[in-house]
Design a protein around this motif. Structure first.
Motif, PDB file in Angstrom:
ATOM      1  N   ASN A 110      52.082 -16.224   1.606  1.00  0.00           N
ATOM      2  CA  ASN A 110      52.635 -16.085   2.891  1.00  0.00           C
ATOM      3  C   ASN A 110      54.289 -16.765   2.807  1.00  0.00           C
ATOM      4  O   ASN A 110      54.774 -17.277   3.895  1.00  0.00           O
ATOM      5  CB  ASN A 110      52.124 -16.779   3.997  1.00  0.00           C
ATOM      6  N   ALA A 111      54.817 -16.748   1.529  1.00  0.00           N
ATOM      7  CA  ALA A 111      56.132 -17.363   1.366  1.00  0.00           C
ATOM      8  C   ALA A 111      57.177 -16.274   2.287  1.00  0.00           C
ATOM      9  O   ALA A 111      58.035 -17.069   2.792  1.00  0.00           O
ATOM     10  CB  ALA A 111      56.577 -17.417  -0.177  1.00  0.00           C
ATOM     11  N   SER A 112      56.983 -15.255   2.614  1.00  0.00           N
ATOM     12  CA  SER A 112      57.889 -14.414   3.382  1.00  0.00           C
ATOM     13  C   SER A 112      58.004 -14.769   4.660  1.00  0.00           C
ATOM     14  O   SER A 112      58.855 -14.394   5.521  1.00  0.00           O
ATOM     15  CB  SER A 112      57.406 -12.982   3.280  1.00  0.00           C
ATOM     16  N   LEU A 113      57.071 -15.837   5.017  1.00  0.00           N
ATOM     17  CA  LEU A 113      57.377 -16.288   6.542  1.00  0.00           C
ATOM     18  C   LEU A 113      58.539 -17.185   6.737  1.00  0.00           C
ATOM     19  O   LEU A 113      59.076 -17.487   7.639  1.00  0.00           O
ATOM     20  CB  LEU A 113      56.009 -17.206   6.805  1.00  0.00           C
ATOM     21  N   LEU A 114      58.826 -17.577   5.635  1.00  0.00           N
ATOM     22  CA  LEU A 114      60.059 -18.676   5.621  1.00  0.00           C
ATOM     23  C   LEU A 114      61.332 -18.275   5.858  1.00  0.00           C
ATOM     24  O   LEU A 114      61.791 -17.057   5.505  1.00  0.00           O
ATOM     25  CB  LEU A 114      59.972 -19.379   4.347  1.00  0.00           C
ATOM     26  N   ASN A 115      62.108 -19.027   6.655  1.00  0.00           N
ATOM     27  CA  ASN A 115      63.563 -18.596   6.933  1.00  0.00           C
ATOM     28  C   ASN A 115      64.413 -19.897   6.968  1.00  0.00           C
ATOM     29  O   ASN A 115      63.795 -21.229   6.829  1.00  0.00           O
ATOM     30  CB  ASN A 115      63.755 -17.994   8.375  1.00  0.00           C
ATOM     31  N   ARG A 116      65.776 -19.696   7.139  1.00  0.00           N
ATOM     32  CA  ARG A 116      66.558 -21.098   6.909  1.00  0.00           C
ATOM     33  C   ARG A 116      66.431 -22.185   7.832  1.00  0.00           C
ATOM     34  O   ARG A 116      66.930 -23.169   7.679  1.00  0.00           O
ATOM     35  CB  ARG A 116      68.060 -20.522   7.103  1.00  0.00           C
ATOM     36  N   ASN A 117      65.638 -21.677   9.061  1.00  0.00           N
ATOM     37  CA  ASN A 117      65.520 -22.800  10.026  1.00  0.00           C
ATOM     38  C   ASN A 117      64.230 -23.586   9.634  1.00  0.00           C
ATOM     39  O   ASN A 117      64.079 -24.892  10.457  1.00  0.00           O
ATOM     40  CB  ASN A 117      65.075 -21.936  11.278  1.00  0.00           C
ATOM     41  N   ASP A 118      63.398 -23.290   8.630  1.00  0.00           N
ATOM     42  CA  ASP A 118      62.253 -24.103   8.310  1.00  0.00           C
ATOM     43  C   ASP A 118      62.730 -25.269   7.431  1.00  0.00           C
ATOM     44  O   ASP A 118      63.297 -25.088   6.184  1.00  0.00           O
ATOM     45  CB  ASP A 118      61.414 -23.335   7.571  1.00  0.00           C
ATOM     46  N   LYS A 119      62.881 -26.516   8.479  1.00  0.00           N
ATOM     47  CA  LYS A 119      63.349 -27.664   7.485  1.00  0.00           C
ATOM     48  C   LYS A 119      62.067 -28.559   7.126  1.00  0.00           C
ATOM     49  O   LYS A 119      62.580 -29.500   6.445  1.00  0.00           O
ATOM     50  CB  LYS A 119      64.366 -28.402   8.571  1.00  0.00           C
ATOM     51  N   ILE A 120      61.159 -28.412   7.735  1.00  0.00           N
ATOM     52  CA  ILE A 120      59.808 -29.228   7.157  1.00  0.00           C
ATOM     53  C   ILE A 120      58.527 -28.169   6.966  1.00  0.00           C
ATOM     54  O   ILE A 120      58.024 -27.573   7.952  1.00  0.00           O
ATOM     55  CB  ILE A 120      59.327 -30.186   8.379  1.00  0.00           C
ATOM     56  N   ILE A 121      58.497 -27.922   5.840  1.00  0.00           N
ATOM     57  CA  ILE A 121      57.362 -27.048   5.380  1.00  0.00           C
ATOM     58  C   ILE A 121      56.023 -27.894   4.783  1.00  0.00           C
ATOM     59  O   ILE A 121      56.193 -28.884   4.117  1.00  0.00           O
ATOM     60  CB  ILE A 121      57.863 -26.125   4.395  1.00  0.00           C
ATOM     61  N   ALA A 122      54.885 -27.201   5.224  1.00  0.00           N
ATOM     62  CA  ALA A 122      53.869 -28.087   4.872  1.00  0.00           C
ATOM     63  C   ALA A 122      53.088 -27.423   3.741  1.00  0.00           C
ATOM     64  O   ALA A 122      53.013 -26.084   3.605  1.00  0.00           O
ATOM     65  CB  ALA A 122      52.980 -28.107   5.957  1.00  0.00           C
ATOM     66  N   ASN A 123      52.892 -28.194   2.597  1.00  0.00           N
ATOM     67  CA  ASN A 123      51.927 -27.829   1.473  1.00  0.00           C
ATOM     68  C   ASN A 123      50.604 -27.932   1.947  1.00  0.00           C
ATOM     69  O   ASN A 123      50.160 -29.057   2.132  1.00  0.00           O
ATOM     70  CB  ASN A 123      52.109 -28.727   0.260  1.00  0.00           C
ATOM     71  N   PRO A 124      49.590 -26.915   1.626  1.00  0.00           N
ATOM     72  CA  PRO A 124      48.075 -27.135   2.146  1.00  0.00           C
ATOM     73  C   PRO A 124      47.367 -27.806   1.333  1.00  0.00           C
ATOM     74  O   PRO A 124      47.888 -28.210   0.345  1.00  0.00           O
ATOM     75  CB  PRO A 124      47.776 -25.600   2.118  1.00  0.00           C
ATOM     76  N   ASN A 125      46.215 -28.200   1.733  1.00  0.00           N
ATOM     77  CA  ASN A 125      45.462 -29.309   1.164  1.00  0.00           C
ATOM     78  C   ASN A 125      44.962 -28.494  -0.220  1.00  0.00           C
ATOM     79  O   ASN A 125      44.826 -27.413  -0.273  1.00  0.00           O
ATOM     80  CB  ASN A 125      44.090 -29.616   1.761  1.00  0.00           C
ATOM     81  N   CYS A 126      44.820 -29.444  -1.267  1.00  0.00           N
ATOM     82  CA  CYS A 126      44.593 -28.789  -2.436  1.00  0.00           C
ATOM     83  C   CYS A 126      43.366 -28.035  -2.689  1.00  0.00           C
ATOM     84  O   CYS A 126      43.267 -26.873  -3.080  1.00  0.00           O
ATOM     85  CB  CYS A 126      44.353 -30.040  -3.571  1.00  0.00           C
ATOM     86  N   SER A 127      42.269 -28.298  -1.658  1.00  0.00           N
ATOM     87  CA  SER A 127      40.973 -27.616  -1.889  1.00  0.00           C
ATOM     88  C   SER A 127      41.261 -26.053  -0.878  1.00  0.00           C
ATOM     89  O   SER A 127      40.677 -25.216  -1.498  1.00  0.00           O
ATOM     90  CB  SER A 127      39.901 -28.478  -1.432  1.00  0.00           C
ATOM     91  N   THR A 128      42.236 -26.298  -0.139  1.00  0.00           N
ATOM     92  CA  THR A 128      42.466 -24.953   0.572  1.00  0.00           C
ATOM     93  C   THR A 128      43.046 -24.038  -0.378  1.00  0.00           C
ATOM     94  O   THR A 128      42.924 -22.767  -0.474  1.00  0.00           O
ATOM     95  CB  THR A 128      43.279 -25.465   1.693  1.00  0.00           C
ATOM     96  N   ILE A 129      44.239 -24.514  -1.157  1.00  0.00           N
ATOM     97  CA  ILE A 129      45.128 -23.834  -1.838  1.00  0.00           C
ATOM     98  C   ILE A 129      44.296 -22.715  -2.833  1.00  0.00           C
ATOM     99  O   ILE A 129      44.368 -21.651  -3.082  1.00  0.00           O
ATOM    100  CB  ILE A 129      46.283 -24.423  -2.823  1.00  0.00           C
TER     101      ILE A 129
END
Ligand code: 2RA
Length: 329
Positions: A110-129
């Motif tokens: 879902n990287a396509s959700l990202l835009n220039r306004n996203d200044k704090i992006i969350a990395n999912p939990n390891c087991s979720t990824i």
């Protein structure tokens, strides 16, 4: 491109530095950040050496990107300060994951959700990824109704203290305990803290983060997260009920064609994923793919990945690479 690594001296922070260098990340200056007691320590990166700085100093240096792996408390306090200074933060803690304002990103999904306004992006939990890397290609075709997952998690997910506890127990020595019980020759059905509903936070991360990343609240996940004395990566036994039937050959094809997934599945020659061989690699490994004959449209599989790499550092760095490639920073 100035890049800060907040928590640079921790287990994930060290892997972040390693992966940045391996991937020849386009940084012009590295800003290793850690607690006051580590300020001044030297960090080798490529042919250069950088001094660890404090959070205050790092913000004033205005990095374009800050990779955080310093716990939720530090992230809640400092990520907004970096963002206010113009930095894009990619945070590995759980602090921002379920906040509706913050994107929860696995680049292949879902990287396509990202835009220039996203200044704090969350990395999912390891087991979720690692779970979602296997679920996404199948959800798109067969629509997942329900997932039952048991995780077998590496002690590196807890950190250095847990690794030290296992080493002490191997050696028959007493020492500081990361867990309430011995981990050597044991399995603890207890990752993170228990909540009033009887589930641990680690188990609820799988339930809640899955819905957010797939963008589909109808996908139900129930989890049991277990800690085992392993260091190479997390393993997951997964049972998936779909809305539609499937052919196992098609499932294998969909998984093997999904970027970042490797199918290791031939029991005739004992081929299946194992953490000892996943360690140090970035792919998510899937095997033991087989129909669950106890009910229709249901599949079992086994998923293994290095929790410090694709489960944390590499995924965060792939988000940063996406931001750069798409001119979002
Ligand atoms: C664990 N997922 O394995 C956690 C770490 N982020 O304990």
């Amino acid at each position: 491109m100035k890049v800060a690594v907040v928590g640079a001296t921790g287990m994930v922070g060290n892997v972040m530095l390693k992966v940045l260098e391996e991937r020849n990340f386009p940084l012009t200056e590295l800003i290793p950040v850690a607690s006051e007691r580590s300020v001044g320590k030297k960090v080798k990166y490529g042919n250069n050496e950088y001094s660890v700085v404090s959070l205050e100093t790092a913000v004033s240096m205005k990095p374009e990107i800050a990779l955080f792996s310093a716990g939720g408390e530090t992230s809640l306090l400092w990520a907004p300060k970096f963002a206010a200074a113009g930095t894009t933060v990619i945070d590995n803690s759980s602090a921002w994951r379920m906040n509706p304002e913050n994107k929860l990103v696995i680049p292949e999904i879902n990287a396509s959700l990202l835009n220039r306004n996203d200044k704090i992006i969350a990395n999912p939990n390891c087991s979720t990824i690692q779970l979602l890397m296997a679920l996404k290609p199948l959800h798109d075709v067969y629509n997942i109704k329900r997932v039952v997952v048991s995780t077998y998690q590496s002690i590196t997910g807890t950190g250095v203290k847990a690794v030290k506890q296992l080493e002490n127990e191997y050696a028959g020595e007493k020492g500081e305990m990361a867990y309430p019980y011995p981990i050597h020759r044991n399995a603890l059905p207890h990752c993170d803290v228990f909540q009033d509903n009887g589930y641990t936070k680690e188990e609820m991360k799988l339930t809640l983060e899955t819905k957010k990343i797939l963008g589909d609240d109808s996908v139900n996940v129930t989890a049991t997260a277990i800690r085992i004395p392993v260091v190479g990566g997390h393993s997951e036994s997964v049972n998936i009920e779909f809305s539609k039937d499937f052919e196992e050959a098609d499932v294998r094809k969909l998984l093997s064609e999904f970027p970042g997934v490797t199918v290791q599945d031939n029991t005739a020659v004992n081929t299946y994923p194992m953490p000892i061989y996943a360690e140090g690699k970035d792919d998510v490994f899937v095997g033991r793919i087989r129909r669950d004959h106890s009910q229709p449209n249901t599949l079992n599989m086994w998923i293994v990945a290095d929790n410090l790499r694709k489960g944390a550092a590499t995924n965060a760095i792939q988000i940063a690479e996406y931001l750069i490639q798409n001119k979002l920073v």
